[in-house]
Design an enzyme around this catalytic site. Structure first.
Site, PDB file in Angstrom:
ATOM      1  N   ASP A 187       8.624   3.448  -1.752  1.00 52.71           N
ATOM      2  CA  ASP A 187       8.119   3.176  -0.433  1.00 52.71           C
ATOM      3  C   ASP A 187       7.712   1.943  -0.412  1.00 52.71           C
ATOM      4  O   ASP A 187       7.297   1.207  -1.420  1.00 52.71           O
ATOM      5  CB  ASP A 187       7.033   4.430  -0.230  1.00 52.71           C
ATOM      6  CG  ASP A 187       6.790   4.307   1.336  1.00 52.71           C
ATOM      7  OD1 ASP A 187       7.765   4.376   2.038  1.00 52.71           O
ATOM      8  OD2 ASP A 187       5.431   4.266   1.883  1.00 52.71           O
ATOM      9  N   GLY A 188       7.561   1.208   0.882  1.00 56.12           N
ATOM     10  CA  GLY A 188       7.329  -0.123   1.146  1.00 56.12           C
ATOM     11  C   GLY A 188       5.609   0.119   1.248  1.00 56.12           C
ATOM     12  O   GLY A 188       4.942  -0.954   0.863  1.00 56.12           O
ATOM     13  N   HIS A 189       4.976   1.307   1.371  1.00 56.37           N
ATOM     14  CA  HIS A 189       3.469   1.146   1.367  1.00 56.37           C
ATOM     15  C   HIS A 189       2.894   2.504   0.454  1.00 56.37           C
ATOM     16  O   HIS A 189       3.282   3.521   0.725  1.00 56.37           O
ATOM     17  CB  HIS A 189       2.837   1.587   2.712  1.00 56.37           C
ATOM     18  CG  HIS A 189       1.414   1.364   2.894  1.00 56.37           C
ATOM     19  ND1 HIS A 189       0.270   1.509   1.895  1.00 56.37           N
ATOM     20  CD2 HIS A 189       0.595   0.566   3.760  1.00 56.37           C
ATOM     21  CE1 HIS A 189      -0.750   1.197   2.349  1.00 56.37           C
ATOM     22  NE2 HIS A 189      -0.848   0.509   3.323  1.00 56.37           N
ATOM     23  N   GLU A 318      -2.118  -9.361   5.769  1.00 54.55           N
ATOM     24  CA  GLU A 318      -3.209  -8.817   5.350  1.00 54.55           C
ATOM     25  C   GLU A 318      -3.295  -8.892   3.898  1.00 54.55           C
ATOM     26  O   GLU A 318      -3.604  -7.856   3.104  1.00 54.55           O
ATOM     27  CB  GLU A 318      -3.234  -7.093   5.782  1.00 54.55           C
ATOM     28  CG  GLU A 318      -3.170  -7.001   7.415  1.00 54.55           C
ATOM     29  CD  GLU A 318      -2.885  -5.848   8.025  1.00 54.55           C
ATOM     30  OE1 GLU A 318      -2.404  -4.870   7.189  1.00 54.55           O
ATOM     31  OE2 GLU A 318      -3.136  -5.530   9.039  1.00 54.55           O
ATOM     32  N   CYS A 336      -9.984  -0.667   5.061  1.00 52.48           N
ATOM     33  CA  CYS A 336      -9.049   0.210   4.367  1.00 52.48           C
ATOM     34  C   CYS A 336      -9.040  -0.508   2.822  1.00 52.48           C
ATOM     35  O   CYS A 336      -9.070   0.449   1.953  1.00 52.48           O
ATOM     36  CB  CYS A 336      -7.829   0.200   4.966  1.00 52.48           C
ATOM     37  SG  CYS A 336      -7.698   1.496   6.279  1.00 52.48           S
ATOM     38  N   CYS A 414      -5.687   2.755  11.228  1.00 51.66           N
ATOM     39  CA  CYS A 414      -5.855   3.321   9.750  1.00 51.66           C
ATOM     40  C   CYS A 414      -7.500   3.476   9.355  1.00 51.66           C
ATOM     41  O   CYS A 414      -7.673   4.240   8.761  1.00 51.66           O
ATOM     42  CB  CYS A 414      -5.181   2.677   8.848  1.00 51.66           C
ATOM     43  SG  CYS A 414      -5.241   0.695   8.969  1.00 51.66           S
TER      44      CYS A 414
END
Length: 650
Positions: A187-189, A318, A336, A414
């Site tokens: 996954d990208g995240h 970010e 986060c 988030c």
């Protein structure tokens, strides 16, 4: 071979009774979680719509309409569900549990027959599942749901939600893997990695642990998975402003994780990945993976972390930028990211009982994390700068990502549910248990019932943090019980006094890696007193940090302080602390829920004599004496819009 790791105390066995933190937990229970439920259902006037619950209802066939929101909108519901689970584990609430069961019923209906669960792809691009892992957060959303499912199962023992999580994990396991018929990607995240380890811990299904390790080890391999899938979808992108496919450092896919030496790219992704790495290292005994964790930890905390425990120094992506690049006014410092850093610190602390991990956990918690939420629990910061000039926002585009006031909600929301789930699970972070040793990591008032190799030990901790360094422990055992109580001596404390049953203990004789080990045969009613000196410390930045040269920040105990316009007037950049200053402490019960302020003599550059001159020789620069008032950083922006600064010229 697994490592010998310490375990946190189950939430059912600890009750927070702290003057400072109990109010935050009450806010989460009575205000934040209900408020976020209203936000998830688009019932907050003036806040950006979420549509998250409606997306699930449409996917479940209960309503009609189209998907709305970010591609990862599902994760907001999952984090809300996780926070609720922790609240229910610490206190029964039949009405909240019934509401949660109704949400789970909707999720059950939204899950596809093969176990797939994602409202964006189910409603908007059903033919494009697993075709844009780099950008579209499918595994990220799955991970957050799995974490929530494990939390709800642990809280209530209800298996329905765990069955949904297992079907989803089995679906993912069918698709991904090293085989020729599998998708050899990731996954990208990052998020699925740590979630799968939690699912493994509950089910003991080895496939989930192996899958987590696969995702970690696959990241950064050549040829690039992102570029191959990019070609397969003919160059279609979801976020055109970010070149996630080719800027592989953004998602830490620039090289295999075991070869990474610096924290790169999106800060939240980085620390979520590190948390998953630490989890897998602990379960498998992978020494090479653990060493990679240590390298990335050291780079973050010694070269890329703000004094507030914030990480991520630039708005673009970010992201981390480079060593010692820590600008104050343009800091991104996403809430986060600090929460993810706490996750990483907790996992490292479980493997290595070193106070440096708990120190950073405390630093991020008392400063950036609770700065991210207003004192009424209804407004939030996504970005946590260390200096704010409100007039520049909207005019100087380099600071447009900064807000001078907390927001009601976000299109990318988030952070608010992340704060809620962390504070609701705060009891997880206070103690660790390993064998016959109890580690006290955080000094937060509580009553805990612990099991030490089958023997029950009750501990009552009374803490005067963060305003005073006095902590008392009352030990209640049914009969004489031998175990070790290890108390953290924070890095910020230069003088500490430890007394056990009226006997003064020599700290150098019992301290190892920042913990004072008290080994004895404990009797019913034994008492321990730890007194940690809390002077006001003038902190300076590393000489390589360009933005803090010639400046100081005030820290007292775990709290970093700042100055605000509401107390000190505008143009905070004009003030200078006097070289030798006496500090005056005052507890002000009516300021932002009650807090300790620090007053200190200073100078202000006078501007009345400048007229229309833009420049003047330094010999002519007039100074006037003033008194500066500092408040804890976490409390800023609770009294209206105004300037703020952590670092002050000296």
């Amino acid at each position: 071979m697994t490592l010998s790791i310490a375990r946190p105390v189950p939430l059912k066995q600890i009750q927070i009774t702290d003057d400072f933190w109990s109010e935050y937990i009450r806010l989460v229970r009575e205000v934040v979680v209900p408020y976020q439920w209203e936000a998830l259902n688009d019932r907050i006037e003036g806040a950006e719509p979420s549509h998250a619950m409606k997306n699930f209802k449409i996917a479940a066939g209960l309503e009609t309409g189209e998907f709305y929101g970010m591609v990862f909108q599902d994760s907001d519901v999952s984090k809300w569900l996780e926070a609720v689970s922790y609240l229910l584990e610490t206190r029964k609430d039949p009405e909240l549990e019934q509401l949660t069961d109704e949400v789970i019923d909707i999720i059950v209906l939204a899950q596809q027959k093969d176990g797939y669960l994602n409202t964006y792809f189910t409603l908007k691009e059903p033919e494009n599942r697993w075709t844009n892992l780099a950008e579209c957060h499918e595994l990220y959303c799955a991970g957050h749901f799995i974490e929530a499912a494990v939390a709800y199962y642990n809280s209530t023992g209800k298996e329905k939600v765990l069955e949904v999580a297992c079907r989803l994990a089995d679906c993912i396991d069918q698709v991904f893997g090293p085989g020729p018929d599998n998708l050899n990607g990731y996954d990208g995240h990052q998020e699925i990695e740590l979630a799968l380890v939690k699912l493994y811990n509950v089910t003991q299904n080895e496939r989930y642990l192996r899958l987590s390790q696969f995702f970690l080890d696959e990241r950064g391999k050549e040829p690039s998975f992102y570029e191959m899938e990019y070609q397969r979808r003919n160059g279609k992108v979801h976020f055109p402003a970010l070149d996630i496919v080719h800027d592989r450092a953004y998602s830490q896919a620039h090289k295999p994780i075991r070869e990474q030496h610096t924290a790169e790219g999106h800060a939240v992704r980085a620390v979520y990945m590190c948390t998953g790495m630490a989890d897998v290292a602990a379960q498998t005994g992978d020494a090479e993976l653990l060493e990679a964790c240590r390298r990335l930890w050291r780079n973050i905390v010694s070269k890329r972390m703000y004094i507030t425990g914030a990480i991520g120094s630039m708005e673009y992506g970010e992201s981390f930028s480079l060593d010692y690049d820590l600008p104050n006014d343009t800091a991104y410092a996403e809430t986060c990211a600090s929460i993810g850093l706490i996750f990483f610190a907790q996992r490292m602390l479980q493997m290595e009982a070193k106070s440096e991990y708990a120190d950073v956990m405390e630093q991020a918690l008392y400063n950036t994390v609770i700065s991210g939420m207003s004192r009424d629990g209804k407004r939030f910061f996504y970005v946590n700068p260390l200096e704010v000039w409100p007039d520049a926002i909207g005019k100087n585009h380099t600071v447009n990502h900064v807000k001078a006031e907390r927001q009601g909600w976000f299109g990318c929301a988030c952070c608010p549910p992340n704060i809620a789930r962390l504070l609701a699970s705060l009891g997880h972070y206070v103690y660790n248990i390993q064998g016959r040793t109890i580690y006290a990591n955080l000094y937060i008032g509580n009553q805990a019932t612990l099991q030490i190799e089958g023997q029950q030990v009750k501990i009552e901790q009374q803490s005067q943090f963060p305003w005073n360094g006095l902590v008392r422990f009352h030990i209640d055992v049914e009969r004489e019980t031998e175990f070790t109580l290890a108390l953290r001596i924070p890095k910020w404390c230069r003088e500490a006094k430890l007394v056990v049953q009226n006997e003064l203990i020599s700290l150098p004789d019992v301290c190892v890696d920042g913990y004072a080990y008290i080994h004895r045969k404990w009797q019913p009613g034994d008492r321990v007193e730890l007194d940690l000196a809390m002077p006001v410390n003038r902190m300076t930045g590393h000489p390589q940090v360009r933005e803090t040269i010639g400046k100081v920040a005030l820290q007292r105990g775990p709290l970093v302080y700042c100055i605000e316009e509401v107390d000190n007037g505008p143009n905070l950049h004009q003030v200078l602390l006097q070289r030798q200053s006496a500090y005056e402490l005052q507890f002000e019960p009516d300021v932002v829920g009650g807090l300790q302020t620090i007053s200190v003599p200073a100078y202000r550059l006078a501007s009345s004599e400048w007229g229309d001159q833009l420049y003047m020789t330094s010999a002519e620069t007039p100074l006037e004496e003033v008194n500066l008032k500092f408040i804890p950083y976490y409390a800023w922006a609770n009294r209206g819009r105004g300037e703020m600064s952590v670092w002050v010229k000296a």
